[in-house]
Design a protein around this motif. Structure first.
Motif, short mmCIF file in Angstrom:
data_model
loop_
_atom_site.label_atom_id
_atom_site.label_comp_id
_atom_site.label_asym_id
_atom_site.label_seq_id
_atom_site.Cartn_x
_atom_site.Cartn_y
_atom_site.Cartn_z
N MET A 37 -87.49 28.17 27.12
CA MET A 37 -86.08 27.86 26.92
C MET A 37 -85.25 29.12 26.87
N GLY A 38 -84.00 28.94 27.13
CA GLY A 38 -83.07 30.05 27.14
C GLY A 38 -81.79 29.58 27.78
N ARG A 39 -80.74 30.38 27.58
CA ARG A 39 -79.44 29.96 28.11
C ARG A 39 -79.39 30.19 29.61
N ASN A 40 -78.26 29.79 30.18
CA ASN A 40 -78.01 30.03 31.60
C ASN A 40 -78.22 31.49 31.95
N GLY A 41 -78.76 31.70 33.12
CA GLY A 41 -78.76 33.05 33.68
C GLY A 41 -79.67 34.04 32.98
N VAL A 42 -80.68 33.58 32.27
CA VAL A 42 -81.57 34.54 31.61
C VAL A 42 -82.86 34.77 32.39
N VAL A 190 -98.42 20.99 31.99
CA VAL A 190 -97.01 21.07 32.37
C VAL A 190 -96.37 22.35 31.82
N LEU A 191 -95.69 23.07 32.71
CA LEU A 191 -94.85 24.18 32.27
C LEU A 191 -93.43 23.83 32.69
N PHE A 192 -92.52 23.76 31.74
CA PHE A 192 -91.16 23.43 32.14
C PHE A 192 -90.15 24.39 31.52
N VAL A 193 -89.01 24.46 32.20
CA VAL A 193 -87.93 25.32 31.79
C VAL A 193 -86.78 24.42 31.41
N GLU A 194 -86.10 24.69 30.32
CA GLU A 194 -85.08 23.75 29.90
C GLU A 194 -84.09 24.41 28.95
N GLN A 195 -82.86 23.89 28.94
CA GLN A 195 -81.95 24.31 27.88
C GLN A 195 -81.43 23.11 27.11
N ASN A 196 -81.98 21.95 27.43
CA ASN A 196 -81.59 20.75 26.71
C ASN A 196 -82.48 20.60 25.48
N VAL A 230 -83.76 26.08 16.56
CA VAL A 230 -83.92 26.02 18.01
C VAL A 230 -82.56 26.06 18.68
N ALA A 231 -81.62 25.28 18.12
CA ALA A 231 -80.29 25.20 18.72
C ALA A 231 -79.65 26.58 18.81
N ASN A 232 -79.92 27.42 17.81
CA ASN A 232 -79.30 28.73 17.80
C ASN A 232 -79.71 29.59 18.99
N TYR A 233 -80.88 29.30 19.54
CA TYR A 233 -81.31 30.07 20.72
C TYR A 233 -80.58 29.63 21.98
N LEU A 234 -79.97 28.46 21.90
CA LEU A 234 -79.43 27.87 23.11
C LEU A 234 -77.92 27.82 23.17
N ALA A 235 -77.29 27.58 22.03
CA ALA A 235 -75.89 27.17 22.03
C ALA A 235 -74.97 28.32 22.39
N VAL A 236 -73.71 27.96 22.54
CA VAL A 236 -72.70 28.95 22.86
C VAL A 236 -72.62 30.03 21.81
#
Lengths: 236, 249, 371, 294
Positions: A37-42, A190-196, A230-236
């Protein structure tokens, strides 16, 4: 004997002179479902493309089922059992749904059995649209098709780039449930990438967090239960 | 907004205004009925999850794409049917997401091409030097643009867009792929341009970068304007947080 | 490679800043041309000097032949301008060449005397330019992109080939000028400049000087053009048209203008050719001839004027020698040459040599001016 | 009425002849361009190789059909070798591919002349003529129109119903994704170029009995091939077929009314007009219609 399906060791990837990924180490055991996981563009998509072989690392090795595949092109890796579901689905728009599904069969070159028929059991909605051009079905159906296409080849490792992107929440839920069921029933890793956030929490047994091209941290099952953290790693 | 208001636009109003701007690709509504308003002197950031339609919106404003419906007003004038080059002459300039520099030409030549619109032959060498200086690229004047480091390419493109002396500058992810230091420097350039009187509309993901430049923020989601406000308002908005975490509305 | 595309122009002259010599050099020099040093200009003056005394050194036969080789450069330069600078891949520069040649023939046969050839020259160039304008307008304002430009221009050329090929009959005559079908149009007068008895008939040695003089003017004129603001826009279009449009340039108009000028220049070359041989036939519109300028320019280096001139001269010279000594293998060698250049030196051989020149000069005893 | 019927029939036969020629000239070029983005300026010479292979083996004593098979096989092998040695390096370099294949064409024309002389003995058109009133038509040329239809049918089947066709189409639509699904796209390109070459060879083989066999005969086909591909646009089958019908009709009509020369001129004018209105050719028009319906 090791059960490690995939291992990345010191992977660096650049676009031209721009470093995108730096010193990535990760490993996945057979049967696991691991999130990144990670934000856009990482660099999440870059990581997926490096695993399947559409991008070549400047440093480091990719090991798949004990074999060094760093120098193998994507088509060879796919035939070793890697199923790839790209971001934005990338179905073949002018082929029919059924032709799209059949395109996935090459993945099973190393096995006796392919799963074309099972795909339609998992996704009855695709069955209804067999003869339709893939470009004309809805976004959610395209996502099912992209999954079905990879599944048709009976993969050992499923690489999933942002299952939730651009899809209605209700379908996201359904697809998440489907992936969970498939990994359980078919024993696929399964290996998946996600920000949801919800998808990550629902699917992942553990999770790597990337930011700025590096693995920042790894979250185990207990860490994933703490929603705020977890949310803190993702949110704005 | 009523029909009569769409045709009359008060002088001295917004520098840029879009009205019902819509772009459809096949069945996908990439931009859906967007009303945007940017005042002269603003630095506005456009944020939103992947696929929200941000880049498409910028391309509609600059004329690279034709809208399916709606209008674009610039200084109160309807520019929807104006060609790209005419919009550029009116003072609209853009930096693309992937740096679109002239890869095979030197940095100096790259800046020369836009700058010669504004500056006479006599003064152009000095002006190029000055432009490159202000983006810390003077040492690279002779380098082929393709051979620049990624960050420098981004700055070169901003320098080129700025060389047109625009009133409104659109930046699509100016800090993408940059290190923390580079990002800070980019923010500094943005401020410097703004101090010179340039209005900016910036797409950006990096929230620290947004915080360091933006006076106001517009959130786009699934092609529609989802929220608008100051960066603090946006960050505290639970709805915005939810779309970023993918929980829809 | 990087060096000549990138280095800014050094402007160290003996002349005072703002003096006339500096201004001339400023206009002639820039990153869009090779050869921006005093050493270059010294060599250039030496070469021009040599060309001027050349007729005194060799027989009329050689002078005539050299004139022909040099005259081909107009066609090469026209393609260089259109393709090399503005990125328009025209496969049909010979169409303008041929149309102007035929027009010159028709006018100068119908209007006898020097007046006829001067009128033919003028009308021929104008017709070629007008023809290029019409085709260019159709293409650029219709959004026709690179490969389609090549195919359309080639198709236009080949249809002219078909058309002129079937003009053998008596009815295919304009005034007293018969088009002549595949046998071509004969008895085209040599150029004569001036009016009435004072006119100078331009043939043999005078023709040579005419070609050298006009080529010199064309080369310097194009240098000024490609180093001007317009030249920068052309190069910008070649590198990235969309980007250039977004800087406020009407790229379609610039492309149309460049294409029209290219047509005029090719037309001038065609007139010089028709007047040189007193003859023109439909093979100037043929597939083989259409490809020649591409070979010249691609081999020499399409992005540089000097590459086009040198490429044209060298390849034409080699193929002449080959047809004498290589016999039936000349086309094969030419084709192989083209293949080798595209696969091995995609930028052409002239910029390669130019980039290595300082290195070569430094190897010479006493070193050299490496600029 | 009775005077009109032969006229109409004549026009129809002329259309079929023209359609067949356009399609057979274009189809190999269209496949290589549409699927690989390479303009093969040596396309005419590929056709020539097919004709030479056919004529040479016919004169060596093979029956005509077998000789044609040899012609096709020769061209295919030739194309495969060329893809492997030259064309492979030119993917994504459209203009360079044109210049390089032009060089190949020069070498081939002169190479054939050096090896086989300035012409081969002609084969002679088989099957005689159809007589209808005052008009006489070569049965074989009409057969060629039939062959072009059969070929289009076969290609349609290959692209829509076979595994290879599906993979080929997938590769054009999304090369990266195809690789990620196990398609060896390099091999795909090699095969596609081979098929394009085989089709060019087939054209040469089929027209060998009707033409004077000379090294430069390829240029007869090249213009028609280009015009058809340009008018058709990127879609190999639909575009090319549409262009064949449209241009064949115009060519037949103008040839019939004003002579061969007018037919050729009409072909070009139509091309220019179509490019002006539809820069993407007939394919672009179809896509536009599809978009609007969606």
């Amino acid at each position: 004997m090791t059960d490690t399906v995939l291992a990345l060791d010191g992977i660096d990837v650049s676009y031209g002179s721009t470093p995108i990924l730096r010193n990535i180490d990760l490993s996945i055991e057979a049967g696991e479902t691991v999130g990144i996981m990670g934000r856009n563009g990482v660099g999440k998509t870059t990581l997926m493309k490096t695993v399947i072989g559409l991008l070549s690392p400047t440093e480091g090795t990719v090991t798949y089922q004990g074999e060094d595949v760093t120098d193998l092109p994507a088509n060879r890796r796919a035939r070793l059992g890697m199923g790839y579901i790209p971001q934005g689905r990338d179905v073949f728009p002018d082929l029919t749904v059924h032709q799209n599904v059949r395109m996935g069969r090459s993945i099973s070159d190393h096995k006796s059995e392919n799963l074309v028929d099972r795909v339609y059991e998992y996704f009855p909605r695709l069955d209804e649209r067999r003869g339709q051009k893939a470009g004309t079905v809805s976004g959610g159906e395209q996502q099912m098709l992209a999954i079905g296409r990879a599944l048709a080849g009976n993969p050992d490792l499923l690489l999933f780039d942002e299952p939730s992107e651009g899809i209605q929440p209700s379908i996201v839920q359904q697809i998440t449930a489907d992936i969970g069921r498939m990994s359980e029933e078919l024993g696929v890793t399964v290996l998946f990438v996600e920000q949801n956030l919800r998808v990550i929490r629902e699917l992942a047994e553990r999770c790597y967090v990337i930011d700025n091209g590096r693995i920042e941290t790894e979250l185990g099952a207990t860490d994933l239960e703490d929603e705020e953290a977890v949310a803190n790693y993702l949110a704005v | 907004m009523t029909a009569s208001e769409t045709t009359t636009d008060v002088a001295g109003a917004a520098l840029l205004r879009t009205e019902g701007l819509t772009k459809q690709f096949g069945g996908l509504m990439a931009v859906d009925d967007v009303d945007l308003r940017i005042e002269s002197g603003d630095i506005r950031c456009l944020i939103g999850p992947n696929g929200a339609g941000k880049s498409t919106l910028l391309k509609l404003i600059v004329g690279q794409l034709e809208p399916s419906a709606g209008q674009v007003f610039y200084r109160g004038e309807d520019i929807t049917d104006l060609s790209q080059h005419d919009r550029a002459r009116e003072g609209l300039s853009m930096k693309f997401q992937v740096p679109a520099v002239y890869g095979d030409l030197s940095v100096r030549q790259n800046v020369h091409i836009p700058l010669q619109r504004e500056v006479s032959r006599r003064d152009i060498d000095a002006e190029i030097d000055e432009t490159l200086e202000s983006f810390d690229l003077l040492d690279e004047a002779g380098t082929r643009a393709d051979d620049l480091a990624h960050g420098q390419q981004q700055w070169l493109e901003i320098a080129m867009a700025a060389a047109l002396d625009p009133d409104l500058l659109l930046l699509d992810e100016p800090a993408a792929g940059m290190s923390v230091q580079e990002t800070e420097r980019t923010a500094e350039y943005v401020h410097r341009l703004n101090d010179r009187g340039v209005t900016l509309l910036v797409i950006e993901h990096d929230i620290d970068f947004v915080r360091s430049i933006a006076q106001s923020v517009t959130v786009l989601h699934q092609g529609e304007v989802f929220a608008e406000g100051t960066i603090d308002e946006i960050e505290d908005d639970p709805e915005v947080r939810r779309i970023y975490l993918g929980e829809g509305h | 490679m990087a060096s000549e595309t990138t280095t800014g122009v050094e402007r160290s002259t003996a002349d005072a800043p703002d003096g006339p010599l500096t201004r001339v050099r400023d206009a002639l020099e820039g990153p869009n041309t090779l050869g921006n040093s005093r050493a270059f200009w010294a060599a250039f003056v030496a070469l021009v000097g040599f060309l001027f005394v050349y007729p005194m050194l060799r027989s009329t036969y050689y002078v005539n032949n050299t004139a022909f080789l040099l005259a081909s450069a107009f066609l090469g330069l026209s393609l260089c301008l259109v393709w090399g600078y503005a990125g328009i891949f025209s496969f049909g520069q010979v169409a303008f060449y041929g149309v102007a040649g035929y027009t010159f023939g028709v006018v100068s046969i119908n209007i006898t005397g020097p007046l006829g050839t001067v009128a033919g020259l003028t009308v021929g160039v104008l017709v070629a330019a007008g023809f290029a304008f019409v085709i260019g307008y159709f293409m650029f304002y219709g959004g026709v992109s690179d490969v389609y430009v090549a195919i359309i221009t080639l198709a236009v050329t080949l249809v002219l080939n078909t058309f002129m090929g079937q003009t053998a009959g008596e009815q295919w005559a304009v005034g007293t000028a018969r088009l002549g079908g595949f046998n071509g149009m004969t008895e085209i007068p040599s150029l004569a400049l001036g009016i009435g008895d004072t006119a100078i008939r331009v043939a043999d040695v005078p023709f040579y000087y005419f070609v050298v003089g006009t080529l010199l003017v064309t080369y310097l004129g194009l240098r000024v053009l490609v180093n001007s603001d317009l030249g920068y826009v052309m190069v910008g279009i070649r590198e990235n048209e969309e980007r250039t449009e977004l800087f406020g340039y009407d790229t379609r108009r610039v492309k149309l203008g460049t294409f029209t000028l290219g047509g005029a220049l090719a037309g001038f070359g065609g007139i010089v050719y028709a007047s040189w041989g007193n003859y023109i036939d439909p093979s100037v519109f043929g597939l083989t001839f259409a490809a020649l300028p591409i070979i010249w320019v691609a081999t020499g280096g399409r992005k540089w004027l000097s590459g086009a001139i040198i490429g044209t001269f060298v390849v034409t010279f080699i193929s002449q020698k080959l047809s004498v000594f290589g016999g039936q293998f000349s086309q094969i060698i030419l084709g192989a040459l083209l293949l080798i250049v595209i696969l091995g030196l995609p930028e052409g051989f002239v910029p390669q040599i130019h980039a290595r020149l300082p290195w070569l000069l430094n190897r010479l005893p006493g070193g050299g001016d490496s600029s | 009425m009775t005077a009109l019927l032969p006229q109409v029939l004549n026009l129809l036969l002329q259309f079929l002849d023209s359609f067949g020629f356009l399609i057979l000239s274009a189809v190999g070029l269209a496949i290589i361009f549409g699927m690989m983005g390479v303009i093969n300026l040596a396309h005419g010479e590929f056709i020539t190789v097919g004709a030479y292979g056919t004529a040479l083996s016919y004169h060596a004593g093979l029956p005509l059909v077998a000789a044609m098979v040899v012609g096709v096989a020769t061209t295919t092998v030739f194309g495969l070798i060329l893809e492997f040695t030259v064309v492979r390096r030119l993917y994504g370099r459209l203009l360079d591919s044109m210049v390089a294949t032009w060089g190949i064409s020069l070498i081939m024309i002169q190479g054939l002349r050096v090896v086989f002389g300035s012409s081969l003995d002609s084969i002679g058109t088989p099957l005689g003529n159809i007589q209808y009133g005052t008009f006489s038509y070569s049965t074989y040329r009409l057969l060629l129109a039939g062959a072009s239809l059969a070929l289009l049918g076969a290609l349609y089947w290959m692209f829509t119903a076979t595994e290879f066709g599906t993979r080929a189409r997938a590769t054009i639509q999304d090369e990266e994704m195809s690789r990620a699904l196990g398609v060896d796209t390099n091999r795909m390109y090699l095969l596609t170029f081979g098929i394009g070459s085989a089709l060019a060879g087939l054209t040469g083989a089929l027209y060998a009995p009707t033409m004077t066999i000379v090294p430069g005969m390829g240029s007869t086909f090249l213009v028609e091939a280009f015009v058809t591909v340009v008018v058709g646009g990127a879609s190999v089958l639909v575009g090319t077929t549409g262009a064949g019908v449209l241009l064949g009709a115009i060519n037949a009509l103008f040839s019939n009314l004003f002579g061969t020369f007018a037919g050729r001129m009409a072909l070009l004018v139509t091309t220019i007009l179509i490019i002006r209105i539809l820069p993407q050719g007939i394919t672009g028009l179809l896509n536009q219609i599809r978009e609007e319906e969606a």
